[in-house]
Design a protein around this motif. Structure first.
Motif, short mmCIF file in Angstrom:
data_model
loop_
_atom_site.label_atom_id
_atom_site.label_comp_id
_atom_site.label_asym_id
_atom_site.label_seq_id
_atom_site.Cartn_x
_atom_site.Cartn_y
_atom_site.Cartn_z
N LEU A 17 76.90 -58.31 16.94
CA LEU A 17 77.26 -59.70 16.63
C LEU A 17 77.09 -60.61 17.84
CD1 LEU A 17 80.52 -59.13 14.52
CD2 LEU A 17 78.24 -59.68 13.67
N PHE A 18 76.16 -60.26 18.74
CA PHE A 18 75.99 -61.06 19.95
C PHE A 18 74.89 -62.12 19.82
CE2 PHE A 18 78.03 -57.15 21.40
CZ PHE A 18 79.14 -57.70 22.03
N GLY A 19 74.17 -62.12 18.71
CA GLY A 19 73.23 -63.19 18.40
C GLY A 19 71.88 -63.11 19.09
N ASP A 20 70.92 -63.78 18.46
CA ASP A 20 69.56 -63.91 19.01
C ASP A 20 68.89 -62.57 19.29
OD1 ASP A 20 69.82 -66.72 18.99
OD2 ASP A 20 70.85 -66.66 20.93
N PHE A 21 69.21 -61.54 18.49
CA PHE A 21 68.59 -60.21 18.61
C PHE A 21 68.78 -59.61 20.01
CE2 PHE A 21 66.12 -62.63 15.47
CZ PHE A 21 66.23 -61.81 14.36
N ARG A 22 69.89 -59.96 20.67
CA ARG A 22 70.08 -59.51 22.06
C ARG A 22 70.65 -58.11 22.17
NH1 ARG A 22 73.87 -63.75 24.77
NH2 ARG A 22 74.79 -63.64 22.68
N ILE A 27 81.21 -58.68 6.68
CA ILE A 27 82.12 -57.65 6.17
C ILE A 27 81.41 -56.75 5.16
CG2 ILE A 27 84.20 -57.28 4.75
CD1 ILE A 27 85.41 -59.73 6.14
N VAL A 28 80.50 -57.32 4.36
CA VAL A 28 79.69 -56.51 3.45
C VAL A 28 78.86 -55.52 4.26
CG1 VAL A 28 77.75 -56.54 1.83
CG2 VAL A 28 79.59 -58.19 1.57
N ILE A 29 78.22 -56.01 5.31
CA ILE A 29 77.40 -55.14 6.17
C ILE A 29 78.26 -54.05 6.79
CG2 ILE A 29 76.10 -55.07 8.36
CD1 ILE A 29 74.99 -57.84 7.61
N LEU A 30 79.44 -54.42 7.30
CA LEU A 30 80.33 -53.44 7.93
C LEU A 30 80.80 -52.39 6.92
CD1 LEU A 30 81.63 -52.85 10.67
CD2 LEU A 30 83.64 -54.14 9.92
N SER A 31 81.07 -52.82 5.68
CA SER A 31 81.49 -51.88 4.63
C SER A 31 80.36 -50.91 4.29
CB SER A 31 81.92 -52.65 3.38
OG SER A 31 82.99 -53.52 3.66
N LEU A 32 79.14 -51.43 4.21
CA LEU A 32 77.99 -50.57 3.95
C LEU A 32 77.79 -49.56 5.07
CD1 LEU A 32 75.41 -53.23 2.64
CD2 LEU A 32 76.50 -51.43 1.29
N GLN A 68 72.82 -65.52 10.85
CA GLN A 68 72.46 -65.59 9.44
C GLN A 68 73.67 -65.42 8.51
OE1 GLN A 68 69.57 -66.20 7.65
NE2 GLN A 68 70.85 -66.00 5.82
N PHE A 69 74.52 -64.45 8.80
CA PHE A 69 75.55 -64.07 7.83
C PHE A 69 76.91 -64.67 8.14
CE2 PHE A 69 72.44 -60.57 7.57
CZ PHE A 69 72.13 -60.66 6.21
N SER A 70 77.58 -65.08 7.07
CA SER A 70 78.95 -65.57 7.15
C SER A 70 79.89 -64.39 7.36
CB SER A 70 79.31 -66.30 5.85
OG SER A 70 79.29 -65.37 4.76
N LEU A 71 81.19 -64.68 7.47
CA LEU A 71 82.17 -63.61 7.62
C LEU A 71 82.11 -62.66 6.42
CD1 LEU A 71 84.54 -62.34 9.14
CD2 LEU A 71 86.08 -63.89 7.90
#
Length: 448
Positions: free
Chosen positions: A178-183, A76-81, A69-72
Protein backbone atom coordinates in the motif's frame (compact mmCIF):
# COMPACT_ATOMS: atom_id res chain seq x y z
CA UNK A 1 -29.04 -40.53 -10.05
CA UNK A 2 -27.82 -37.12 -11.25
CA UNK A 3 -26.68 -36.31 -7.71
CA UNK A 4 -24.65 -39.52 -7.54
CA UNK A 5 -23.04 -38.81 -10.92
CA UNK A 6 -22.12 -35.29 -9.80
CA UNK A 7 -20.66 -36.60 -6.54
CA UNK A 8 -18.61 -39.16 -8.51
CA UNK A 9 -17.41 -36.52 -10.98
CA UNK A 10 -16.39 -34.03 -8.26
CA UNK A 11 -13.07 -35.52 -7.19
CA UNK A 12 -10.94 -33.67 -4.59
CA UNK A 13 -8.75 -32.24 -7.37
CA UNK A 14 -11.80 -30.94 -9.25
CA UNK A 15 -13.33 -29.45 -6.12
CA UNK A 16 -10.11 -27.53 -5.49
CA UNK A 17 -9.83 -26.23 -9.06
CA UNK A 18 -13.51 -25.21 -9.25
CA UNK A 19 -13.38 -23.72 -5.74
CA UNK A 20 -10.40 -21.49 -6.51
CA UNK A 21 -11.96 -20.42 -9.81
CA UNK A 22 -15.21 -19.51 -8.03
CA UNK A 23 -13.30 -17.49 -5.43
CA UNK A 24 -11.44 -15.62 -8.19
CA UNK A 25 -14.57 -14.72 -10.16
CA UNK A 26 -16.36 -13.57 -7.01
CA UNK A 27 -13.36 -11.37 -6.20
CA UNK A 28 -13.26 -10.02 -9.76
CA UNK A 29 -16.95 -9.10 -9.55
CA UNK A 30 -16.45 -7.25 -6.26
CA UNK A 31 -13.34 -5.42 -7.50
CA UNK A 32 -15.16 -4.30 -10.65
CA UNK A 33 -17.87 -2.54 -8.59
CA UNK A 34 -17.69 1.29 -8.47
CA UNK A 35 -17.44 1.17 -4.64
CA UNK A 36 -14.13 -0.73 -4.95
CA UNK A 37 -12.37 2.14 -6.76
CA UNK A 38 -11.36 5.53 -5.40
CA UNK A 39 -12.55 7.20 -8.59
CA UNK A 40 -16.08 5.77 -8.21
CA UNK A 41 -15.77 4.17 -11.65
CA UNK A 42 -15.63 0.39 -11.76
CA UNK A 43 -12.40 -1.24 -12.90
CA UNK A 44 -12.69 -2.99 -16.27
CA UNK A 45 -13.33 -6.71 -15.82
CA UNK A 46 -10.02 -7.89 -17.33
CA UNK A 47 -8.00 -5.86 -14.83
CA UNK A 48 -10.37 -6.84 -12.01
CA UNK A 49 -9.98 -10.51 -12.95
CA UNK A 50 -6.20 -10.17 -13.09
CA UNK A 51 -6.09 -8.49 -9.66
CA UNK A 52 -8.48 -11.02 -8.09
CA UNK A 53 -6.44 -13.91 -9.49
CA UNK A 54 -3.20 -12.36 -8.25
CA UNK A 55 -4.70 -11.89 -4.76
CA UNK A 56 -6.47 -15.27 -4.45
CA UNK A 57 -3.42 -17.07 -5.87
CA UNK A 58 -1.19 -15.03 -3.51
CA UNK A 59 1.01 -13.78 -6.33
CA UNK A 60 1.29 -9.99 -6.13
CA UNK A 61 1.54 -9.07 -9.81
CA UNK A 62 -0.54 -5.93 -10.41
CA UNK A 63 -1.77 -4.06 -13.46
CA UNK A 64 -3.04 -1.12 -11.39
CA UNK A 65 -1.54 0.39 -8.26
CA UNK A 66 -3.30 -0.98 -5.18
CA UNK A 67 -3.12 2.23 -3.14
CA UNK A 68 -4.14 4.74 -5.79
CA UNK A 69 -6.74 2.59 -7.57
CA UNK A 70 -8.69 0.85 -4.81
CA UNK A 71 -10.85 2.28 -2.06
CA UNK A 72 -10.85 0.87 1.47
CA UNK A 73 -13.58 -1.57 0.36
CA UNK A 74 -11.47 -2.72 -2.60
CA UNK A 75 -8.36 -3.10 -0.44
CA UNK A 76 -10.29 -5.20 2.12
CA UNK A 77 -11.59 -7.41 -0.71
CA UNK A 78 -8.00 -7.92 -1.88
CA UNK A 79 -6.83 -8.65 1.68
CA UNK A 80 -9.66 -11.17 2.16
CA UNK A 81 -8.76 -12.91 -1.10
CA UNK A 82 -5.11 -13.06 0.03
CA UNK A 83 -6.00 -14.59 3.40
CA UNK A 84 -8.44 -17.14 1.96
CA UNK A 85 -6.12 -17.94 -0.94
CA UNK A 86 -3.12 -18.28 1.35
CA UNK A 87 -4.77 -20.59 3.85
CA UNK A 88 -6.78 -22.35 1.14
CA UNK A 89 -10.53 -21.95 0.86
CA UNK A 90 -11.07 -25.51 2.16
CA UNK A 91 -9.01 -24.72 5.26
CA UNK A 92 -11.07 -21.59 5.92
CA UNK A 93 -14.36 -23.39 5.24
CA UNK A 94 -13.34 -26.29 7.52
CA UNK A 95 -12.40 -23.94 10.35
CA UNK A 96 -15.80 -22.23 10.06
CA UNK A 97 -17.51 -25.63 10.18
CA UNK A 98 -15.45 -26.59 13.26
CA UNK A 99 -16.31 -23.26 14.89
CA UNK A 100 -20.05 -23.77 14.28
CA UNK A 101 -19.91 -27.32 15.61
CA UNK A 102 -21.03 -29.10 12.43
CA UNK A 103 -19.78 -32.53 11.42
CA UNK A 104 -17.16 -32.90 8.67
CA UNK A 105 -17.71 -35.85 6.33
CA UNK A 106 -15.27 -38.12 4.50
CA UNK A 107 -15.51 -36.20 1.20
CA UNK A 108 -14.56 -32.94 2.91
CA UNK A 109 -11.64 -34.67 4.64
CA UNK A 110 -10.39 -36.01 1.29
CA UNK A 111 -10.49 -32.53 -0.23
CA UNK A 112 -8.63 -31.10 2.78
CA UNK A 113 -6.02 -33.85 2.41
CA UNK A 114 -5.52 -32.91 -1.25
CA UNK A 115 -5.42 -29.18 -0.46
CA UNK A 116 -2.84 -29.53 2.33
CA UNK A 117 -0.80 -32.10 0.40
CA UNK A 118 -0.65 -34.59 3.30
CA UNK A 119 -0.46 -38.37 3.00
CA UNK A 120 -3.03 -39.43 5.60
CA UNK A 121 -6.55 -38.53 6.70
CA UNK A 122 -5.57 -39.14 10.30
CA UNK A 123 -5.55 -35.92 12.31
CA UNK A 124 -6.38 -33.74 9.29
CA UNK A 125 -9.07 -31.75 11.14
CA UNK A 126 -6.73 -31.12 14.07
CA UNK A 127 -4.12 -30.00 11.55
CA UNK A 128 -6.57 -27.46 10.07
CA UNK A 129 -7.31 -26.04 13.51
CA UNK A 130 -3.62 -25.74 14.32
CA UNK A 131 -2.89 -24.12 10.94
CA UNK A 132 -5.46 -21.37 11.47
CA UNK A 133 -4.43 -20.69 15.07
CA UNK A 134 -0.69 -20.60 14.25
CA UNK A 135 -1.33 -18.38 11.22
CA UNK A 136 -3.41 -15.88 13.17
CA UNK A 137 -0.87 -15.82 16.00
CA UNK A 138 2.10 -15.16 13.71
CA UNK A 139 0.25 -12.51 11.70
CA UNK A 140 -0.96 -10.73 14.85
CA UNK A 141 2.49 -10.52 16.47
CA UNK A 142 4.22 -9.35 13.28
CA UNK A 143 1.40 -6.90 12.47
CA UNK A 144 1.96 -5.26 15.87
CA UNK A 145 5.71 -4.89 15.21
CA UNK A 146 5.15 -3.45 11.74
CA UNK A 147 2.44 -1.09 13.04
CA UNK A 148 4.87 0.20 15.68
CA UNK A 149 7.53 0.82 13.02
CA UNK A 150 5.11 2.43 10.55
CA UNK A 151 3.75 4.73 13.29
CA UNK A 152 6.96 6.77 12.91
CA UNK A 153 6.06 7.49 9.26
CA UNK A 154 2.25 7.88 9.35
CA UNK A 155 -0.74 8.42 11.68
CA UNK A 156 -1.35 5.65 14.24
CA UNK A 157 -4.62 4.31 12.77
CA UNK A 158 -3.10 4.13 9.32
CA UNK A 159 0.03 2.48 10.74
CA UNK A 160 -2.09 -0.25 12.39
CA UNK A 161 -3.95 -0.86 9.12
CA UNK A 162 -0.68 -1.00 7.17
CA UNK A 163 0.79 -3.35 9.76
CA UNK A 164 -2.13 -5.78 9.46
CA UNK A 165 -2.29 -5.57 5.65
CA UNK A 166 1.42 -6.18 5.09
CA UNK A 167 1.66 -8.89 7.77
CA UNK A 168 -1.11 -10.90 6.10
CA UNK A 169 0.24 -10.21 2.62
CA UNK A 170 3.76 -11.27 3.68
CA UNK A 171 2.80 -14.44 5.54
CA UNK A 172 0.56 -15.53 2.67
CA UNK A 173 3.45 -14.74 0.30
CA UNK A 174 1.26 -12.39 -1.72
CA UNK A 175 3.45 -9.30 -2.14
CA UNK A 176 0.64 -6.71 -2.34
CA UNK A 177 1.60 -3.36 -0.80
CA UNK A 178 0.00 0.00 0.00
CA UNK A 179 2.96 2.34 -0.54
CA UNK A 180 1.79 3.56 -3.96
CA UNK A 181 3.28 4.15 -7.40
CA UNK A 182 4.37 0.48 -7.74
CA UNK A 183 7.21 1.16 -5.27
CA UNK A 184 6.77 -1.94 -3.12
CA UNK A 185 9.26 -1.73 -0.19
CA UNK A 186 12.02 0.18 -2.00
CA UNK A 187 11.64 2.99 0.53
CA UNK A 188 12.71 0.61 3.30
CA UNK A 189 15.75 -0.97 1.61
CA UNK A 190 18.01 -0.15 4.58
CA UNK A 191 15.43 -0.54 7.36
CA UNK A 192 16.34 -3.66 9.42
CA UNK A 193 13.02 -3.89 11.30
CA UNK A 194 10.79 -3.89 8.21
CA UNK A 195 13.17 -6.16 6.27
CA UNK A 196 13.60 -8.74 9.04
CA UNK A 197 9.90 -8.91 10.00
CA UNK A 198 8.79 -9.25 6.37
CA UNK A 199 11.46 -11.91 5.74
CA UNK A 200 10.42 -13.89 8.81
CA UNK A 201 6.79 -13.81 7.67
CA UNK A 202 7.69 -14.86 4.13
CA UNK A 203 9.93 -17.72 5.26
CA UNK A 204 7.40 -19.05 7.78
CA UNK A 205 4.59 -18.86 5.23
CA UNK A 206 6.76 -20.61 2.65
CA UNK A 207 7.82 -23.50 4.91
CA UNK A 208 4.48 -25.27 4.73
CA UNK A 209 1.84 -25.71 7.40
CA UNK A 210 2.83 -29.28 8.28
CA UNK A 211 6.42 -28.11 8.92
CA UNK A 212 5.21 -25.27 11.15
CA UNK A 213 3.06 -27.69 13.15
CA UNK A 214 6.10 -30.01 13.40
CA UNK A 215 8.23 -27.15 14.72
CA UNK A 216 5.46 -26.25 17.17
CA UNK A 217 5.65 -29.78 18.62
CA UNK A 218 9.46 -29.93 18.98
CA UNK A 219 9.49 -28.27 22.46
CA UNK A 220 7.05 -30.99 23.55
CA UNK A 221 9.69 -33.63 22.85
CA UNK A 222 8.56 -34.76 19.39
CA UNK A 223 11.09 -35.25 16.57
CA UNK A 224 11.01 -33.51 13.23
CA UNK A 225 9.84 -35.66 10.33
CA UNK A 226 12.15 -36.36 7.39
CA UNK A 227 9.93 -34.07 5.30
CA UNK A 228 10.41 -31.17 7.73
CA UNK A 229 14.17 -31.72 7.87
CA UNK A 230 14.40 -31.65 4.07
CA UNK A 231 12.29 -28.49 3.89
CA UNK A 232 14.35 -26.66 6.52
CA UNK A 233 17.73 -27.64 5.05
CA UNK A 234 16.72 -26.88 1.46
CA UNK A 235 15.14 -23.56 2.43
CA UNK A 236 18.24 -22.50 4.38
CA UNK A 237 20.52 -23.52 1.50
CA UNK A 238 18.48 -21.63 -1.08
CA UNK A 239 18.34 -18.51 1.10
CA UNK A 240 22.12 -18.46 1.63
CA UNK A 241 23.15 -19.31 -1.94
CA UNK A 242 20.47 -16.99 -3.33
CA UNK A 243 21.78 -14.07 -1.28
CA UNK A 244 25.39 -14.79 -2.29
CA UNK A 245 24.31 -14.86 -5.93
CA UNK A 246 22.61 -11.44 -5.74
CA UNK A 247 25.53 -9.93 -3.83
CA UNK A 248 28.10 -11.11 -6.38
CA UNK A 249 26.02 -10.24 -9.44
CA UNK A 250 24.68 -6.83 -8.35
CA UNK A 251 27.24 -5.41 -5.90
CA UNK A 252 28.58 -2.94 -8.48
CA UNK A 253 25.28 -2.11 -10.20
CA UNK A 254 24.60 1.57 -9.32
CA UNK A 255 20.86 1.11 -9.93
CA UNK A 256 20.45 -1.71 -7.40
CA UNK A 257 23.11 -2.52 -4.75
CA UNK A 258 26.01 -0.41 -5.98
CA UNK A 259 25.21 2.73 -3.96
CA UNK A 260 24.48 0.88 -0.68
CA UNK A 261 26.91 0.26 2.17
CA UNK A 262 28.11 -3.29 2.83
CA UNK A 263 25.60 -3.88 5.61
CA UNK A 264 22.73 -2.69 3.44
CA UNK A 265 24.07 -4.73 0.49
CA UNK A 266 23.89 -7.90 2.60
CA UNK A 267 20.41 -7.04 3.90
CA UNK A 268 19.07 -6.26 0.40
CA UNK A 269 20.65 -9.44 -1.03
CA UNK A 270 19.13 -11.62 1.69
CA UNK A 271 15.75 -9.94 1.21
CA UNK A 272 15.92 -10.48 -2.55
CA UNK A 273 16.80 -14.15 -2.01
CA UNK A 274 13.86 -14.55 0.39
CA UNK A 275 11.24 -12.82 -1.71
CA UNK A 276 12.37 -14.30 -5.06
CA UNK A 277 11.21 -17.79 -4.12
CA UNK A 278 7.64 -16.84 -3.39
CA UNK A 279 6.65 -13.42 -2.08
CA UNK A 280 7.04 -10.62 -4.59
CA UNK A 281 8.06 -7.76 -2.33
CA UNK A 282 11.01 -5.74 -3.58
CA UNK A 283 13.49 -3.40 -1.91
CA UNK A 284 15.45 -2.93 -5.16
CA UNK A 285 14.30 -2.13 -8.69
CA UNK A 286 14.02 -5.44 -10.57
CA UNK A 287 13.71 -3.53 -13.83
CA UNK A 288 17.35 -2.50 -13.35
CA UNK A 289 18.77 -5.99 -12.67
CA UNK A 290 21.34 -7.41 -15.06
CA UNK A 291 20.29 -10.31 -17.31
CA UNK A 292 22.36 -12.72 -15.20
CA UNK A 293 20.52 -11.60 -12.04
CA UNK A 294 17.18 -11.95 -13.81
CA UNK A 295 18.08 -15.52 -14.77
CA UNK A 296 19.22 -16.20 -11.18
CA UNK A 297 15.84 -14.93 -9.96
CA UNK A 298 14.00 -17.08 -12.51
CA UNK A 299 15.71 -20.21 -11.16
CA UNK A 300 14.74 -19.32 -7.58
CA UNK A 301 11.16 -18.51 -8.61
CA UNK A 302 10.81 -21.79 -10.50
CA UNK A 303 11.79 -23.76 -7.39
CA UNK A 304 9.51 -21.71 -5.16
CA UNK A 305 8.55 -22.56 -1.58
CA UNK A 306 7.67 -25.81 0.15
CA UNK A 307 4.75 -28.26 -0.26
CA UNK A 308 1.54 -27.43 1.60
CA UNK A 309 2.57 -23.77 2.03
CA UNK A 310 1.30 -20.46 0.69
CA UNK A 311 4.09 -20.51 -1.91
CA UNK A 312 4.18 -21.63 -5.53
CA UNK A 313 6.80 -23.13 -7.84
CA UNK A 314 7.67 -26.80 -8.22
CA UNK A 315 8.55 -26.74 -4.48
CA UNK A 316 11.74 -27.33 -2.49
CA UNK A 317 11.11 -31.00 -1.72
CA UNK A 318 10.37 -31.76 -5.37
CA UNK A 319 13.72 -30.22 -6.31
CA UNK A 320 15.76 -31.99 -3.64
CA UNK A 321 14.11 -35.37 -4.35
CA UNK A 322 15.12 -35.11 -8.02
CA UNK A 323 18.68 -34.12 -7.10
CA UNK A 324 18.95 -36.96 -4.58
CA UNK A 325 17.66 -39.44 -7.17
CA UNK A 326 20.13 -38.20 -9.79
CA UNK A 327 22.95 -38.54 -7.26
CA UNK A 328 21.87 -42.08 -6.37
CA UNK A 329 21.91 -43.04 -10.06
CA UNK A 330 25.36 -41.46 -10.59
CA UNK A 331 26.77 -43.26 -7.54
CA UNK A 332 25.22 -46.58 -8.60
CA UNK A 333 22.84 -46.99 -5.65
CA UNK A 334 19.71 -49.13 -5.96
CA UNK A 335 17.52 -46.75 -3.96
CA UNK A 336 17.39 -43.08 -3.00
CA UNK A 337 18.11 -42.60 0.70
CA UNK A 338 17.97 -39.50 2.90
CA UNK A 339 18.37 -39.38 6.69
CA UNK A 340 18.57 -43.21 6.71
CA UNK A 341 15.13 -43.42 5.06
CA UNK A 342 14.39 -44.74 1.57
CA UNK A 343 12.33 -42.43 -0.65
CA UNK A 344 9.28 -44.08 -2.18
CA UNK A 345 9.74 -44.46 -6.00
CA UNK A 346 6.22 -43.02 -6.49
CA UNK A 347 7.40 -39.80 -4.82
CA UNK A 348 10.33 -39.65 -7.24
CA UNK A 349 8.06 -40.22 -10.25
CA UNK A 350 5.65 -37.55 -9.01
CA UNK A 351 8.52 -35.09 -8.60
CA UNK A 352 9.67 -35.64 -12.18
CA UNK A 353 6.10 -35.35 -13.50
CA UNK A 354 5.54 -32.04 -11.69
CA UNK A 355 8.83 -30.63 -12.98
CA UNK A 356 8.30 -31.74 -16.58
CA UNK A 357 4.69 -30.46 -16.73
CA UNK A 358 5.79 -27.15 -15.16
CA UNK A 359 8.69 -26.72 -17.59
CA UNK A 360 6.50 -27.48 -20.61
CA UNK A 361 3.83 -25.06 -19.36
CA UNK A 362 6.39 -22.32 -18.76
CA UNK A 363 7.92 -22.78 -22.22
CA UNK A 364 4.49 -22.73 -23.88
CA UNK A 365 3.30 -19.56 -22.11
CA UNK A 366 6.61 -17.75 -22.68
CA UNK A 367 6.46 -18.70 -26.36
CA UNK A 368 2.92 -17.30 -26.60
CA UNK A 369 4.06 -14.09 -24.87
CA UNK A 370 6.90 -13.65 -27.39
CA UNK A 371 4.21 -13.56 -30.09
CA UNK A 372 1.70 -11.28 -28.34
CA UNK A 373 4.33 -9.01 -26.73
CA UNK A 374 6.94 -9.19 -29.49
CA UNK A 375 8.33 -5.72 -28.68
CA UNK A 376 9.51 -6.83 -25.21
CA UNK A 377 12.83 -8.57 -24.49
CA UNK A 378 12.65 -12.36 -24.11
CA UNK A 379 14.28 -12.45 -20.65
CA UNK A 380 11.62 -10.08 -19.27
CA UNK A 381 8.81 -12.21 -20.69
CA UNK A 382 10.32 -15.38 -19.24
CA UNK A 383 10.74 -13.56 -15.93
CA UNK A 384 7.06 -12.48 -15.91
CA UNK A 385 5.79 -15.95 -16.83
CA UNK A 386 7.94 -17.63 -14.15
CA UNK A 387 6.86 -15.07 -11.56
CA UNK A 388 3.23 -15.86 -12.35
CA UNK A 389 3.75 -19.64 -12.28
CA UNK A 390 5.67 -19.46 -9.01
CA UNK A 391 2.99 -17.11 -7.60
CA UNK A 392 5.90 -14.84 -6.74
CA UNK A 393 4.74 -11.42 -7.92
CA UNK A 394 8.09 -9.89 -8.87
CA UNK A 395 8.15 -7.93 -12.10
CA UNK A 396 10.54 -5.88 -14.19
CA UNK A 397 7.79 -3.21 -14.30
CA UNK A 398 6.30 -5.10 -17.24
CA UNK A 399 2.86 -6.16 -15.97
CA UNK A 400 0.94 -2.89 -16.66
CA UNK A 401 2.35 -2.85 -20.22
CA UNK A 402 0.93 -6.25 -21.20
CA UNK A 403 -1.71 -6.53 -23.90
CA UNK A 404 -5.14 -7.95 -22.93
CA UNK A 405 -4.07 -11.36 -24.29
CA UNK A 406 -0.79 -11.14 -22.36
CA UNK A 407 -2.71 -10.35 -19.16
CA UNK A 408 -4.97 -13.34 -19.80
CA UNK A 409 -1.97 -15.64 -20.22
CA UNK A 410 -0.44 -14.42 -16.97
CA UNK A 411 -3.82 -14.75 -15.22
CA UNK A 412 -4.10 -18.39 -16.29
CA UNK A 413 -0.48 -18.98 -15.25
CA UNK A 414 -1.11 -17.60 -11.75
CA UNK A 415 -4.16 -19.84 -11.37
CA UNK A 416 -2.27 -22.96 -12.47
CA UNK A 417 0.65 -22.05 -10.22
CA UNK A 418 -1.58 -21.80 -7.15
CA UNK A 419 -3.75 -24.85 -7.81
CA UNK A 420 -0.73 -26.87 -8.88
CA UNK A 421 -0.02 -28.27 -12.36
CA UNK A 422 -0.46 -31.88 -11.24
CA UNK A 423 -3.74 -31.16 -9.40
CA UNK A 424 -5.08 -29.35 -12.45
CA UNK A 425 -4.01 -32.20 -14.74
CA UNK A 426 -5.79 -34.73 -12.52
CA UNK A 427 -8.87 -32.50 -12.44
CA UNK A 428 -9.03 -32.27 -16.24
CA UNK A 429 -8.46 -35.96 -16.93
CA UNK A 430 -10.90 -38.80 -16.42
CA UNK A 431 -10.70 -40.88 -13.30
CA UNK A 432 -8.35 -43.65 -14.22
CA UNK A 433 -8.19 -45.59 -10.98
CA UNK A 434 -8.95 -48.98 -12.51
CA UNK A 435 -5.79 -50.95 -13.13
CA UNK A 436 -5.16 -52.26 -16.60
CA UNK A 437 -6.13 -55.90 -17.06
CA UNK A 438 -3.66 -56.34 -19.91
CA UNK A 439 0.09 -55.91 -19.58
CA UNK A 440 2.21 -55.48 -22.70
CA UNK A 441 5.73 -56.87 -23.10
CA UNK A 442 8.60 -54.54 -22.25
CA UNK A 443 10.79 -52.99 -24.90
CA UNK A 444 14.34 -51.72 -24.45
CA UNK A 445 14.92 -48.22 -25.82
CA UNK A 446 18.14 -46.31 -26.37
CA UNK A 447 18.27 -42.96 -24.56
CA UNK A 448 20.93 -40.35 -23.85
Amino acid sequence: MAQRLMARWMTPARILTVGFASLIFLGAFLLSLPIASKTGQGLNFMNALFTATSAACVTGLVVVDTLTQFSLFGQIVILSLIQIGGLGFMTVATFIIIFTGRRIGLRERLVIQEALNVNSLEGVIRLVRNIVLITMGIELVCAAILAFRFSYDMPTVRAIYYGVFHAISSFCNAGFDLFGDFRSLTGYVNDPIVNIVIMVLIILGGLGFTVMVDLWRVPKGERLSVHSKLVLLTTAGLLVFGAIGYLLLEMNNPKTLGTLGWGDKLLASLFASTTARTAGYATIDYGSLSDSSLLWTILLMFIGGSPGSTAGGIKTVTTIVILLYVWSVITGKDSTVVFHKRIDPKTIYKSFIITVISAILLIAVTFALTISEHHIAFIRLLFEATSAFGTVGLSTNLTPELSPFGKLLITVMMYIGRVGPLTLTLALTARGQDKALIKYPEEKLFVG
